[in-house]
Each structure stands twice: as structure tokens, then as C-alpha cells.
Design a protein around this motif. Sequence first.
Motif, mmCIF file in Angstrom:
data_model
loop_
_atom_site.group_PDB
_atom_site.id
_atom_site.type_symbol
_atom_site.label_atom_id
_atom_site.label_comp_id
_atom_site.label_asym_id
_atom_site.label_seq_id
_atom_site.Cartn_x
_atom_site.Cartn_y
_atom_site.Cartn_z
ATOM 1 N N SER A 178 12.183 -3.215 -0.262
ATOM 2 C CA SER A 178 11.851 -4.131 0.838
ATOM 3 C C SER A 178 11.871 -5.580 0.385
ATOM 4 N N SER A 179 11.685 -5.818 -0.915
ATOM 5 C CA SER A 179 11.706 -7.182 -1.449
ATOM 6 C C SER A 179 13.120 -7.739 -1.569
ATOM 7 N N VAL A 200 1.973 -13.153 -4.775
ATOM 8 C CA VAL A 200 1.431 -12.404 -3.635
ATOM 9 C C VAL A 200 2.524 -11.546 -3.011
ATOM 10 N N GLU A 201 3.688 -12.159 -2.840
ATOM 11 C CA GLU A 201 4.809 -11.452 -2.234
ATOM 12 C C GLU A 201 5.213 -10.239 -3.067
ATOM 13 N N ARG A 202 5.277 -10.416 -4.373
ATOM 14 C CA ARG A 202 5.654 -9.301 -5.254
ATOM 15 C C ARG A 202 4.620 -8.178 -5.202
ATOM 16 N N ALA A 262 2.746 -3.157 -4.925
ATOM 17 C CA ALA A 262 1.486 -2.478 -5.235
ATOM 18 C C ALA A 262 1.436 -1.067 -4.674
ATOM 19 N N ALA A 263 2.016 -0.865 -3.478
ATOM 20 C CA ALA A 263 1.988 0.482 -2.898
ATOM 21 C C ALA A 263 2.726 1.473 -3.786
ATOM 22 N N ALA A 305 -3.200 -8.335 -1.948
ATOM 23 C CA ALA A 305 -2.009 -8.833 -1.265
ATOM 24 C C ALA A 305 -2.212 -8.841 0.245
ATOM 25 N N TYR A 306 -2.804 -7.778 0.789
ATOM 26 C CA TYR A 306 -3.049 -7.722 2.230
ATOM 27 C C TYR A 306 -4.023 -8.832 2.648
ATOM 28 N N LEU A 307 -5.070 -9.032 1.851
ATOM 29 C CA LEU A 307 -6.056 -10.061 2.179
ATOM 30 C C LEU A 307 -5.431 -11.450 2.149
#
Length: 414
Positions: free
Chosen positions: A216-217, A366-368, A373-374, A341-343
Motif C-alpha cells: 500500500s505504501s 508516521v507514514e511508514r 505496523a500491521a 500511527a493511527y493516533l
Amino acid sequence: MDFDDTPEEATFRAECRRWLAANAELKARPDEVFGSSLDAGARVQAAREWQGRKAAAGFGAITWPQAMGGRGGTPIQEVIFREEEGRYRVPTHVFAVSLGMVIPSVAAHASPEVLARHIGPALHGRELWCQLLSEPGAGSDLGMVRTKAERCTDGPEGQSGWRLNGQKVWTTLAQYADFGLVLARTDPKVPKYEGLTSFFINMRAPGVEVRPIKQSSGEAEFNEVFFNDVFVPDAQRVGAVGSGWKVTLTGLMSERLSIGGTLPSELVRMTYRLMCDQHMGGAPAIADGRMRERLADLYLQHHGLWLQQCRGLTALGKGQAPGPELSVAKIVGARALQDFAYLAIDLKGARGVLAGDDAGDGWEQVERLWHGAASMRIAGGTDEIVKNNVGERVLGLPPEPRSDKGVAFDQLPR
């Protein structure tokens, strides 16, 4: 636990700082990401060059014995170097699988001829290795590997060896790797873990097809790898026939003992700055008690994982292996990175959907993390598998029922 460097460790840390200061540039910001303007191939090439410089100076594989070109140092020295290296604008992680998992397996189980040919080039970054384990139907349970290796006598110039057919998936950096360590099934008539054998292959050999998986990145760190009648000489077998699971465990144990930071050191500070800069209801987000509670939760996770790391390092410093309780770090760390990242994106509001520099300095990390992270909750065993391990090996709970114990692989339901 002792949180301070011993005199010997302090001396080594000073040596690392001197060498890094002379050979690399400090990051402009703690959250700076190396090679933002480079494509993936250029970053890998930069990592090869940096690995070569480290190896020449004795920092390429600190814990490896000197006979293999390493320093013969301690795991704590390896962690110290990584801590100091993290302050500099240099490529990291590209050789984590190659030198942290694959080569230790090869070194422990391959022939002296193989070691003499491949260890040096791998250490100095001239050869990059990948690990060909997971398959579409064999992820957390690698015992279900279906890639086949069958004996043959029709190799080039009449060589005898093995024919490899099958598929691997989620293979990190396979498109750039020179060699790969493959786990394959050589005997389906025995229980699943007993019929596996390890081989190493040239990733450019006829019949090897690598298909990058677009993430997705926009990057493609992972790959599918297909084997179509790939000939593998018997000299490229690693370990005895049927001992592939033992070879694999060597690599997985090396991964578990590669203890470093579990969360980026600047994560809590970055969250605090975001809460101060972003507003909710006309006031800084940090003024909201719910936000302060989330910041406190992140701090507790960060500090708890650091203490867990110290426990592991203390064990290593005493010549012991870290206990299975360190598996908790994977569960907590991956979830903490995802929550952060979500926060961060939520705090930015509508601007949270912007990419890279458009969202401001430091946003690339943050983007990475949002993209990556998932996947950390899946890689190396899903959360559920790791929780089972903790329950059985740490808490002493009854083991999961196993219906495949002692059953030949070809008799298992597909």
C-alpha cells in the motif's frame, strides 16, 4: 538488572562513536529516514557499501567469531553499536535477514567449502541472502511447506542433485538477493517436520522467478518466488537430508536473539509534540484528558518494552539465553506502533491523509509505520500464534491440541 554500561562496554561505546563520527553524518532529526529521495535499488546498493565499510572496521558482524570475519564480541556490544548507529544518516535493516538469520543457519550446518566461498562476501555486503520459508499454505505453521525437492541425475553435465518445484511468499528483498536459503519437502511419507531439507540456491538460476508484491505504501519489500524445475546440486544442501527443520530453527533462534530497540526512542516525544501542535475544540489536544491517557499508555508500553529488553540483555551478559517471555515484546511492540500511527493521523485531522513532506517534517516515519505496523503483527508468527507460545511456555497453560502429531505429511488434510 543493571542499566549502566560496564567500564568495558563504555570503552566499546566510545570506540563506536569515534568511528561513526568519522564515517557518517548525524541525522538532522531523530526521526529522519535514510534515503527518502532514493529508489529501492539505490537504497540497497547504499546498504551494501555501508555494510562493507562496517565489516572492514570490525563492526559488520560483532558477535560472529573471528574465524568467520567477525569481532568475537558480545550481544550487548552489538546492541550498543546499533544504538549509536541509529543516530546517523545511514542505511539499516537491509542485511538484517541475510546476516541475522540466514548466514547463522548456513554457518552452523553447511560444509566448510560453502562457508569458505560465501561467508566473506556476505559479511562485506557483496552478497545479499534471502530466506525462502513462508508459502501461501504455510505461514505460521512452516511444517506445512509443500515446495518439493526431488532427487535427480539429469543436471547440467550429468550432475546429480535435486529438482525444486513450488512457491514461496513474503520473501523479503528477494528481487535484490544473490542467494536464498530454501526450506523444501523431500519426504512426504513421514511426519511434517521430519520430511524437510534445506538448500541454498542462486536467485538468478534458471527456473527461479521473483514477483515483487506491491504494498500500500507503493514499495515492494516482499516478493513471491516460484521454482520451476530448478536444479540444485547436492553440494548446495545445507545440513543432512530431513534436518531442514533443525536448520530453520537455528535461523529463527538467531532472529529472537537479535535484540535491539523495540520502539523508536523518539516515539513518545513525537506524540507529545503532535498533541501540543494539534487542536481539539479550540485548545491543544494535550489539554484533553483522553489524549493524555493515550500518551501515558504509549509511554508505559515504551518503558515496559525497554525493561523487557534490559532483562534480555542482562541474561545475555551472564551467558544465558533470553527466556520465551521476550515473545511478549513482539505482541506489545507491533500493536503500540500501529496505535501510534493511527493516533498521529487522527490528530492531523484532514491533513492526516497527506503523504510524505506534504504533511510536514517527520511525517514519513508516521507514514511508514501506518503502512508497515500491521504486517509486523503477522511476520514471524501472528499475534495469535505468539500468544499461544506465551501461554504454553511462560504461563504453563495446557498446549493446543494437535491432531497431526505422528501423522505422515501426505495423510494430512489439505
